[in-house]
Scaffold this motif. Sequence first.
Motif, PDB file in Angstrom:
ATOM      1  N   THR A 150     -18.074   5.028  -0.792  1.00  0.00           N
ATOM      2  CA  THR A 150     -17.006   4.966  -1.267  1.00  0.00           C
ATOM      3  C   THR A 150     -17.477   4.480  -3.076  1.00  0.00           C
ATOM      4  O   THR A 150     -17.800   4.122  -3.742  1.00  0.00           O
ATOM      5  N   GLY A 151     -18.769   3.612  -2.653  1.00  0.00           N
ATOM      6  CA  GLY A 151     -19.214   2.703  -3.182  1.00  0.00           C
ATOM      7  C   GLY A 151     -18.515   1.489  -4.217  1.00  0.00           C
ATOM      8  O   GLY A 151     -19.564   1.365  -5.576  1.00  0.00           O
ATOM      9  N   ARG A 152     -17.947   1.185  -3.796  1.00  0.00           N
ATOM     10  CA  ARG A 152     -16.788   0.450  -4.256  1.00  0.00           C
ATOM     11  C   ARG A 152     -16.916  -0.996  -3.656  1.00  0.00           C
ATOM     12  O   ARG A 152     -17.760  -0.925  -2.703  1.00  0.00           O
ATOM     13  N   ASN A 153     -16.975  -1.929  -4.214  1.00  0.00           N
ATOM     14  CA  ASN A 153     -16.969  -3.128  -3.986  1.00  0.00           C
ATOM     15  C   ASN A 153     -16.132  -3.618  -3.593  1.00  0.00           C
ATOM     16  O   ASN A 153     -15.922  -5.685  -3.484  1.00  0.00           O
ATOM     17  N   LYS A 154     -14.395  -3.777  -3.193  1.00  0.00           N
ATOM     18  CA  LYS A 154     -13.661  -4.540  -3.002  1.00  0.00           C
ATOM     19  C   LYS A 154     -12.459  -4.133  -1.829  1.00  0.00           C
ATOM     20  O   LYS A 154     -12.314  -2.565  -1.846  1.00  0.00           O
ATOM     21  N   VAL A 155     -12.398  -4.399  -1.032  1.00  0.00           N
ATOM     22  CA  VAL A 155     -11.190  -4.106   0.113  1.00  0.00           C
ATOM     23  C   VAL A 155     -10.010  -4.777  -0.128  1.00  0.00           C
ATOM     24  O   VAL A 155     -10.258  -6.365  -0.120  1.00  0.00           O
ATOM     25  N   VAL A 156      -9.103  -4.067   0.657  1.00  0.00           N
ATOM     26  CA  VAL A 156      -7.844  -5.024   0.385  1.00  0.00           C
ATOM     27  C   VAL A 156      -7.772  -5.428   2.274  1.00  0.00           C
ATOM     28  O   VAL A 156      -8.006  -4.429   3.166  1.00  0.00           O
ATOM     29  N   VAL A 157      -7.487  -6.319   2.569  1.00  0.00           N
ATOM     30  CA  VAL A 157      -7.859  -7.006   4.230  1.00  0.00           C
ATOM     31  C   VAL A 157      -6.373  -7.120   5.193  1.00  0.00           C
ATOM     32  O   VAL A 157      -5.855  -8.538   4.203  1.00  0.00           O
ATOM     33  N   ALA A 158      -5.275  -6.563   5.495  1.00  0.00           N
ATOM     34  CA  ALA A 158      -4.262  -7.633   6.229  1.00  0.00           C
ATOM     35  C   ALA A 158      -4.457  -8.972   6.277  1.00  0.00           C
ATOM     36  O   ALA A 158      -5.697  -9.602   7.622  1.00  0.00           O
ATOM     37  N   ARG A 159      -3.452  -9.801   5.788  1.00  0.00           N
ATOM     38  CA  ARG A 159      -3.616 -11.414   6.624  1.00  0.00           C
ATOM     39  C   ARG A 159      -2.861 -10.967   8.129  1.00  0.00           C
ATOM     40  O   ARG A 159      -3.045 -11.909   8.778  1.00  0.00           O
ATOM     41  N   SER A 160      -2.506  -9.744   8.822  1.00  0.00           N
ATOM     42  CA  SER A 160      -2.527  -9.658  10.091  1.00  0.00           C
ATOM     43  C   SER A 160      -3.176  -9.186  11.000  1.00  0.00           C
ATOM     44  O   SER A 160      -2.768  -8.503  11.941  1.00  0.00           O
ATOM     45  N   ILE A 161      -4.234  -9.277  10.513  1.00  0.00           N
ATOM     46  CA  ILE A 161      -5.728  -8.602  11.235  1.00  0.00           C
ATOM     47  C   ILE A 161      -6.148 -10.038  12.283  1.00  0.00           C
ATOM     48  O   ILE A 161      -5.438 -11.000  11.519  1.00  0.00           O
ATOM     49  N   HIS A 162      -6.351 -10.272  13.519  1.00  0.00           N
ATOM     50  CA  HIS A 162      -6.330 -10.997  13.705  1.00  0.00           C
ATOM     51  C   HIS A 162      -8.049 -12.266  13.225  1.00  0.00           C
ATOM     52  O   HIS A 162      -8.593 -11.714  12.515  1.00  0.00           O
ATOM     53  N   PRO A 163      -7.648 -13.775  12.884  1.00  0.00           N
ATOM     54  CA  PRO A 163      -8.288 -14.533  12.157  1.00  0.00           C
ATOM     55  C   PRO A 163      -9.563 -14.004  12.463  1.00  0.00           C
ATOM     56  O   PRO A 163     -10.433 -14.650  11.589  1.00  0.00           O
ATOM     57  N   GLN A 164      -9.830 -14.512  13.387  1.00  0.00           N
ATOM     58  CA  GLN A 164     -11.384 -14.501  13.309  1.00  0.00           C
ATOM     59  C   GLN A 164     -12.166 -13.141  13.229  1.00  0.00           C
ATOM     60  O   GLN A 164     -13.008 -13.407  12.706  1.00  0.00           O
ATOM     61  N   ALA A 195       3.751  -5.501  -2.295  1.00  0.00           N
ATOM     62  CA  ALA A 195       1.825  -6.333  -2.064  1.00  0.00           C
ATOM     63  C   ALA A 195       0.744  -5.292  -2.168  1.00  0.00           C
ATOM     64  O   ALA A 195       0.304  -5.877  -3.122  1.00  0.00           O
ATOM     65  N   LEU A 196       1.133  -4.019  -1.494  1.00  0.00           N
ATOM     66  CA  LEU A 196      -0.801  -3.468  -1.070  1.00  0.00           C
ATOM     67  C   LEU A 196      -0.802  -3.032  -2.314  1.00  0.00           C
ATOM     68  O   LEU A 196      -1.711  -2.529  -2.765  1.00  0.00           O
ATOM     69  N   GLY A 197       0.967  -2.373  -3.484  1.00  0.00           N
ATOM     70  CA  GLY A 197       0.859  -1.243  -3.839  1.00  0.00           C
ATOM     71  C   GLY A 197      -0.015  -2.291  -4.862  1.00  0.00           C
ATOM     72  O   GLY A 197      -0.789  -1.523  -6.161  1.00  0.00           O
ATOM     73  N   ARG A 198       0.597  -3.326  -5.405  1.00  0.00           N
ATOM     74  CA  ARG A 198       0.138  -4.114  -6.540  1.00  0.00           C
ATOM     75  C   ARG A 198      -1.811  -4.520  -6.344  1.00  0.00           C
ATOM     76  O   ARG A 198      -2.154  -4.764  -7.648  1.00  0.00           O
ATOM     77  N   LEU A 199      -2.162  -4.323  -5.077  1.00  0.00           N
ATOM     78  CA  LEU A 199      -3.539  -5.707  -5.098  1.00  0.00           C
ATOM     79  C   LEU A 199      -4.581  -3.290  -5.502  1.00  0.00           C
ATOM     80  O   LEU A 199      -5.759  -4.064  -5.582  1.00  0.00           O
ATOM     81  N   LEU A 200      -4.253  -2.639  -4.713  1.00  0.00           N
ATOM     82  CA  LEU A 200      -4.472  -1.110  -5.130  1.00  0.00           C
ATOM     83  C   LEU A 200      -4.863  -1.037  -6.143  1.00  0.00           C
ATOM     84  O   LEU A 200      -3.937  -0.757  -7.029  1.00  0.00           O
ATOM     85  N   ASP A 201      -6.509  -1.229  -6.835  1.00  0.00           N
ATOM     86  CA  ASP A 201      -7.558   0.178  -7.577  1.00  0.00           C
ATOM     87  C   ASP A 201      -8.020   0.774  -7.618  1.00  0.00           C
ATOM     88  O   ASP A 201      -8.438   1.010  -6.667  1.00  0.00           O
ATOM     89  N   ASP A 202      -8.911   1.120  -8.947  1.00  0.00           N
ATOM     90  CA  ASP A 202     -10.120   1.644  -8.750  1.00  0.00           C
ATOM     91  C   ASP A 202     -10.817   1.769  -8.115  1.00  0.00           C
ATOM     92  O   ASP A 202     -11.827   2.042  -7.759  1.00  0.00           O
ATOM     93  N   ALA A 203     -11.224  -0.312  -8.519  1.00  0.00           N
ATOM     94  CA  ALA A 203     -11.815  -0.256  -7.441  1.00  0.00           C
ATOM     95  C   ALA A 203     -12.191  -0.160  -5.527  1.00  0.00           C
ATOM     96  O   ALA A 203     -13.106  -1.055  -4.926  1.00  0.00           O
ATOM     97  N   HIS A 229      -5.201   6.532  -0.133  1.00  0.00           N
ATOM     98  CA  HIS A 229      -6.023   7.577   0.000  1.00  0.00           C
ATOM     99  C   HIS A 229      -5.302   8.232  -1.528  1.00  0.00           C
ATOM    100  O   HIS A 229      -6.143   9.058  -2.394  1.00  0.00           O
ATOM    101  N   GLY A 230      -4.366   7.168  -2.058  1.00  0.00           N
ATOM    102  CA  GLY A 230      -3.504   7.583  -3.756  1.00  0.00           C
ATOM    103  C   GLY A 230      -4.665   7.451  -4.946  1.00  0.00           C
ATOM    104  O   GLY A 230      -4.896   7.162  -5.573  1.00  0.00           O
ATOM    105  N   ARG A 231      -5.517   5.959  -3.968  1.00  0.00           N
ATOM    106  CA  ARG A 231      -6.514   5.642  -5.515  1.00  0.00           C
ATOM    107  C   ARG A 231      -8.193   5.469  -4.471  1.00  0.00           C
ATOM    108  O   ARG A 231      -8.864   5.299  -4.881  1.00  0.00           O
ATOM    109  N   LYS A 232      -8.583   6.393  -3.514  1.00  0.00           N
ATOM    110  CA  LYS A 232      -8.857   7.099  -3.140  1.00  0.00           C
ATOM    111  C   LYS A 232      -9.913   6.630  -2.740  1.00  0.00           C
ATOM    112  O   LYS A 232     -11.582   6.160  -2.729  1.00  0.00           O
ATOM    113  N   ALA A 233      -9.146   5.175  -1.271  1.00  0.00           N
ATOM    114  CA  ALA A 233      -9.760   4.511  -1.108  1.00  0.00           C
ATOM    115  C   ALA A 233      -9.759   4.996   0.050  1.00  0.00           C
ATOM    116  O   ALA A 233      -8.956   6.329   1.315  1.00  0.00           O
TER     117      ALA A 233
END
Length: 448
Positions: A150-164, A195-203, A229-233
Amino acid sequence: MSYLSLSDKDKKEMLARVGVDDVDGLFGCIPEAVRLKRPLDLPPARSEMELVRALEEIGAKNASAGRVSFLGGGAYEHFIPTVVDYLSSRGEFVSPYTPYQPEVSQGTLQVIFEFQTLICQLTGLDIANASLYDGSTGTAEAVLMAQRITGRNKVVVARSIHPQFREVVRTYIKNLGVEAVEVGFGPDGRIDKGALGRLLDDATAAVVYQSPNFFGVIEDVPALSEAAHGRKALSVAVVAEALSMGLLEAPGRLGADIVTGEAQSFGIPVSFGGPYLGFMACKKEFLRQMPGRITGQTVDKDGRRGFVLTLSTREQHIRRERATSNICTNQALCALRATIFMETLGKQGLRELAWQNAQKAAYAVDKLAAVPGVKKRLSGPVFNEFAIELPKPWPAVDAALRAKGFIGGYGLGTEYPELGHAVLVAVTELRTKDEIDRLARALQEVLS
């Protein structure tokens, strides 16, 4: 091939050929000041019989031996058919290192090709690589892959992913200019969509989530993919319990662009933490950005089917700073075991095994939640593990259960303080109805 030790004559000839007088001469490049000038602090050599006895004595100190385990959280105790150990122990599979020369590596390459094919079928995606180290590094590689695509430098990571897994992601991206923003979860254990919707942006390069997540809750993959996909991510699904794909719809068919995770459940013992087996699959348009190696099918000059490593640049192996990824090898032996496991069970067998896990977990959550003071902590649907909340702190309850012969689960309070006295309980096909009933009785006794 038999092992034959070198004679003194052999050693003299070898030393003379390289131009030194003795073995110490081989280390002449090491400064004298840093050389060890005493024997290593090790016990004297033992006979094989003595060594076996000593190892058995050490093994007997394992406090977990003989206890019934309900631990999960990324490492799952499943039944492994004997054929997996037998076939994967054959010398032809154990001895090769890496199949750079296809003319002498057809067996290894065919196994890897079959592994890739099976992963594609399970994930519902077009392309799979020839395995990764484990689920945590697979997750980190997926994040970097999304950044490249994507050439973008931000990722939204779920806190419910394995902590390690999340910790490894943070380590990978620390000096790469990539920002990881965590999104929380709701009362059902699923990602908080508001909360996910508020964190998503064009970056945003990707939304990264685990399903079933660390709490065992199955995420709403179509909704998460649609939001990304709504943010082309990109939609990146992580699967820490690979067996779940034997029963649940493939993430790729639900909108995921990249699926990565841990395949330890497929014929690989828990083994105190490793070695494990990472996997990754993606849509075919992302093929050139996939890390690691890929085995492809071709024909030789006589038209016979053959297998080769393909689409792998030299930078991948010798110019680390220019490589797509610094993962340039793969867990071939673990991938072999996973392939034998899946092909032994077959499609129907894998589904039956997954169904047993789901049914036993459903029975266990009802049984444990019936214990006075205990309740299911998160309301979302689960596969083979779930969170329960206790009226007392877990460390004391854990110690009491261990004294009764049970490892009752994994306390969530350290990584997730907001969950209080919650415990993650995993139930695989190895746990019997009697063991679940006895755990419930033991828990009731401990809490009374």
